[in-house]
Design a protein around this motif. Structure first.
Motif, short mmCIF file in Angstrom:
data_model
loop_
_atom_site.label_atom_id
_atom_site.label_comp_id
_atom_site.label_asym_id
_atom_site.label_seq_id
_atom_site.Cartn_x
_atom_site.Cartn_y
_atom_site.Cartn_z
N THR A 131 0.84 -1.20 0.00
CA THR A 131 0.00 0.00 0.00
C THR A 131 0.87 1.25 0.00
N GLY A 132 0.25 2.36 -0.32
CA GLY A 132 0.95 3.64 -0.32
C GLY A 132 1.03 4.24 -1.71
N SER A 133 2.21 4.64 -2.11
CA SER A 133 2.41 5.28 -3.41
C SER A 133 2.50 4.24 -4.51
N THR A 134 1.37 3.61 -4.77
CA THR A 134 1.36 2.47 -5.72
C THR A 134 1.01 2.90 -7.13
N TYR A 135 1.28 4.15 -7.48
CA TYR A 135 1.03 4.59 -8.85
C TYR A 135 2.14 4.05 -9.76
N GLY A 136 1.84 3.91 -11.03
CA GLY A 136 2.84 3.41 -11.95
C GLY A 136 3.09 1.92 -11.79
N PRO A 137 4.07 1.40 -12.50
CA PRO A 137 4.40 -0.02 -12.35
C PRO A 137 4.87 -0.35 -10.93
N ILE A 138 4.39 -1.47 -10.41
CA ILE A 138 4.79 -1.94 -9.10
C ILE A 138 5.32 -3.36 -9.23
N GLY A 139 6.50 -3.57 -8.73
CA GLY A 139 7.12 -4.89 -8.76
C GLY A 139 7.20 -5.50 -7.38
N TRP A 140 7.17 -6.82 -7.37
CA TRP A 140 7.45 -7.57 -6.14
C TRP A 140 8.80 -8.25 -6.30
N PHE A 141 9.60 -8.16 -5.26
CA PHE A 141 10.91 -8.79 -5.22
C PHE A 141 11.00 -9.62 -3.95
N GLU B 208 11.56 -23.13 -0.19
CA GLU B 208 12.39 -22.29 -1.06
C GLU B 208 11.78 -20.91 -1.29
N ASP B 209 10.53 -20.73 -0.91
CA ASP B 209 9.89 -19.41 -1.01
C ASP B 209 10.18 -18.55 0.22
N THR B 210 10.85 -19.11 1.22
CA THR B 210 11.19 -18.34 2.41
C THR B 210 12.10 -17.17 2.04
N ALA B 211 11.68 -15.97 2.37
CA ALA B 211 12.42 -14.76 1.99
C ALA B 211 11.72 -13.54 2.57
N VAL B 212 12.41 -12.42 2.49
CA VAL B 212 11.76 -11.14 2.72
C VAL B 212 11.23 -10.67 1.37
N TYR B 213 9.96 -10.33 1.35
CA TYR B 213 9.31 -9.89 0.11
C TYR B 213 9.14 -8.38 0.15
N TYR B 214 9.55 -7.74 -0.93
CA TYR B 214 9.50 -6.29 -1.05
C TYR B 214 8.63 -5.89 -2.23
N CYS B 215 7.97 -4.76 -2.11
CA CYS B 215 7.36 -4.15 -3.27
C CYS B 215 8.12 -2.87 -3.60
#
Length: 119
Positions: free
Chosen positions: A23-33, A85-92
């Motif tokens: 959430t927040g400044s989600t204008y434009g393209p948003i990626g998940w890493f 293997e999906d264990t990780a910190v997920y960032y947007c």
């Protein structure tokens, strides 16, 4: 100045599902890493302003779904059939123009949410 905030992470058993929110400044393209311990941050998925989606993590093919609700300024990442293997910190992250799988192309980042997959 907080621009993006991730939520929805937690401890999940293998085979389970999660929905992460950005959430927040989600204008434009948003990626998940995501970044696993000892590994580089890798692109998972991206959604453009026109809802065009791209998926980058080969290991997650068919298990990741990215979507957005502009009325709520929120971008979601649904992950199904989770494995350790999906264990990780997920960032947007956000950027201008087009989606990219390259993390250096993104200028707005959240603090991340931890996803741990374990029995």
């Amino acid at each position: 100045q907080v621009q993006l905030v991730e939520s929805g992470g937690g401890l999940v058993q293998p085979g389970g599902s999660l929905t992460l929110s950005c959430t927040g400044s989600t204008y434009g393209p948003i990626g998940w890493f995501r970044q696993a311990p000892g590994k580089e941050r890798e692109g998972v998925a991206c959604i453009s302003s026109s809802d065009r989606t791209s998926y980058y993590a080969d290991s997650g093919m068919g298990r990741f779904t990215i979507s957005r609700d502009n009325s709520k300024n929120t971008v979601y990442l649904q992950i199904s059939n989770l494995t350790p293997e999906d264990t990780a910190v997920y960032y947007c992250a956000g950027r201008s123009y087009l989606c990219s799988r390259d993390r250096v192309a993104y200028i707005r980042w959240g603090q991340g949410t931890q996803v741990t997959v374990s029995s």
